[in-house]
Design a protein around this motif. Structure first.
Motif, short mmCIF file in Angstrom:
data_model
loop_
_atom_site.label_atom_id
_atom_site.label_comp_id
_atom_site.label_asym_id
_atom_site.label_seq_id
_atom_site.Cartn_x
_atom_site.Cartn_y
_atom_site.Cartn_z
N THR A 111 5.47 -1.76 3.84
CA THR A 111 4.34 -2.42 3.79
C THR A 111 2.99 -1.66 3.62
O THR A 111 1.97 -0.77 2.22
CB THR A 111 4.39 -3.30 4.01
N LEU A 112 3.21 -0.99 4.24
CA LEU A 112 2.13 0.61 4.63
C LEU A 112 2.09 1.85 3.50
O LEU A 112 1.94 2.07 2.89
CB LEU A 112 1.74 1.63 6.12
N SER A 113 3.42 1.94 3.25
CA SER A 113 3.65 2.94 2.10
C SER A 113 3.33 2.29 1.04
O SER A 113 2.92 3.19 0.53
CB SER A 113 5.17 3.64 2.64
N GLU A 114 3.61 1.11 0.95
CA GLU A 114 3.82 1.00 -0.87
C GLU A 114 2.11 0.56 -0.62
O GLU A 114 1.75 0.28 -1.95
CB GLU A 114 4.19 -0.94 -0.71
N ILE A 115 1.79 0.35 0.39
CA ILE A 115 -0.21 0.68 0.21
C ILE A 115 -0.85 1.74 0.14
O ILE A 115 -2.02 1.97 -1.62
CB ILE A 115 -0.64 -0.44 1.12
N GLN A 116 0.08 2.71 0.16
CA GLN A 116 -1.46 3.90 0.28
C GLN A 116 -0.79 4.07 -0.66
O GLN A 116 -1.34 5.01 -1.32
CB GLN A 116 -0.05 5.11 0.99
N GLU A 117 0.92 3.76 -1.63
CA GLU A 117 1.21 4.37 -3.10
C GLU A 117 0.45 3.95 -4.21
O GLU A 117 -0.23 4.22 -4.87
CB GLU A 117 2.94 4.00 -2.74
N LEU A 118 0.19 2.50 -3.99
CA LEU A 118 -0.70 2.06 -4.92
C LEU A 118 -1.99 2.03 -4.95
O LEU A 118 -2.77 2.41 -5.74
CB LEU A 118 -0.19 0.29 -4.67
N GLU A 119 -2.70 2.33 -3.40
CA GLU A 119 -3.96 3.29 -3.14
C GLU A 119 -3.72 4.68 -4.45
O GLU A 119 -4.42 4.84 -5.15
CB GLU A 119 -4.52 3.22 -1.98
N CYS A 120 -3.11 5.19 -4.07
CA CYS A 120 -3.14 6.32 -4.70
C CYS A 120 -2.47 6.30 -6.33
O CYS A 120 -3.66 7.20 -7.10
CB CYS A 120 -1.40 7.46 -4.28
N ASP A 121 -2.06 5.37 -6.66
CA ASP A 121 -1.50 5.18 -7.71
C ASP A 121 -3.15 4.21 -8.87
O ASP A 121 -3.72 4.75 -9.44
CB ASP A 121 -0.35 3.69 -8.44
N ASN A 122 -3.42 3.82 -7.95
CA ASN A 122 -5.27 3.01 -8.17
C ASN A 122 -6.28 4.06 -8.45
O ASN A 122 -7.06 4.06 -9.47
CB ASN A 122 -5.86 1.85 -7.23
N ASP A 123 -6.18 5.79 -7.47
CA ASP A 123 -7.23 5.70 -7.73
C ASP A 123 -7.09 6.85 -9.08
O ASP A 123 -8.11 7.83 -9.56
CB ASP A 123 -7.27 6.42 -6.21
N ALA A 124 -5.93 7.70 -8.80
CA ALA A 124 -5.37 7.87 -10.42
C ALA A 124 -6.12 7.49 -11.09
O ALA A 124 -6.08 7.86 -11.88
CB ALA A 124 -3.56 8.49 -10.40
N LYS A 125 -5.55 5.58 -11.82
CA LYS A 125 -6.49 5.04 -12.95
C LYS A 125 -7.67 5.15 -13.02
O LYS A 125 -7.81 4.96 -13.91
CB LYS A 125 -5.56 3.74 -12.51
#
Length: 157
Positions: A111-125
């Motif tokens: 879950t933590l790795s998924e959250i980090q991926e989503l946060e990274c994707d969100n920052d890019a967007k």
């Protein structure tokens, strides 16, 4: 024994010297432990025996009773069937709890790795949105500048 010592002007073995010293003592075990310590090189038993002898001597000098210490081996207690079952149940519960904990920890890592991926994707967007807004502002400014030069073109913005 090959060690010799001069005592009262005569040459005698170390064992004889120890016997002469401790035979006058009230603690008989000290002599035995001294000889054992000489043979094995381990002084721990001798130190313990001397300490017990010193304590006993002081107690007797104060008029107290002699302290009897018995270091007999611990008696093994047989568990009843109920107690054995209880231990088995507890071990099983512990295994299950450990298994749940490891599973939960693994899930938390995922879950933590998924959250980090989503946060990274969100920052890019968010960066993309910011870039597109800046581009829009630049194009609107260019259009407004062009409309000042060519006033005949009507555009609905």
């Amino acid at each position: 024994m090959l060690d010799f010592q001069i005592q009262n002007g005569e040459l005698c073995s170390l064992e004889e010297a120890l016997y002469d010293i401790f035979s006058k003592s009230k603690c008989n075990n000290v002599l035995d432990e001294s000889l054992t310590a000489l043979e094995t090189g381990d002084l721990s038993h001798l130190v313990k025996e001397e300490l017990k002898c010193t304590i006993q001597t002081r107690r007797l000098a104060k008029g107290q009773d002699e302290l009897k210490v018995d270091f007999s081996e611990e008696i093994k207690y047989q568990l009843t069937e109920h107690e054995q079952n209880k231990i088995i149940r507890r071990r099983e519960q512990n295994k299950m709890a450990a298994r749940r904990f490891r599973k939960r920890r693994k899930q938390n890592k995922k879950t933590l790795s998924e959250i980090q991926e989503l946060e990274c994707d969100n920052d890019a967007k968010m960066d993309e949105i910011k870039r597109l807004r800046e581009e829009k502002e630049t194009l609107l400014k260019l259009l407004n500048d062009h409309l000042l030069v060519c006033p005949g073109i009507q555009t609905t913005l």
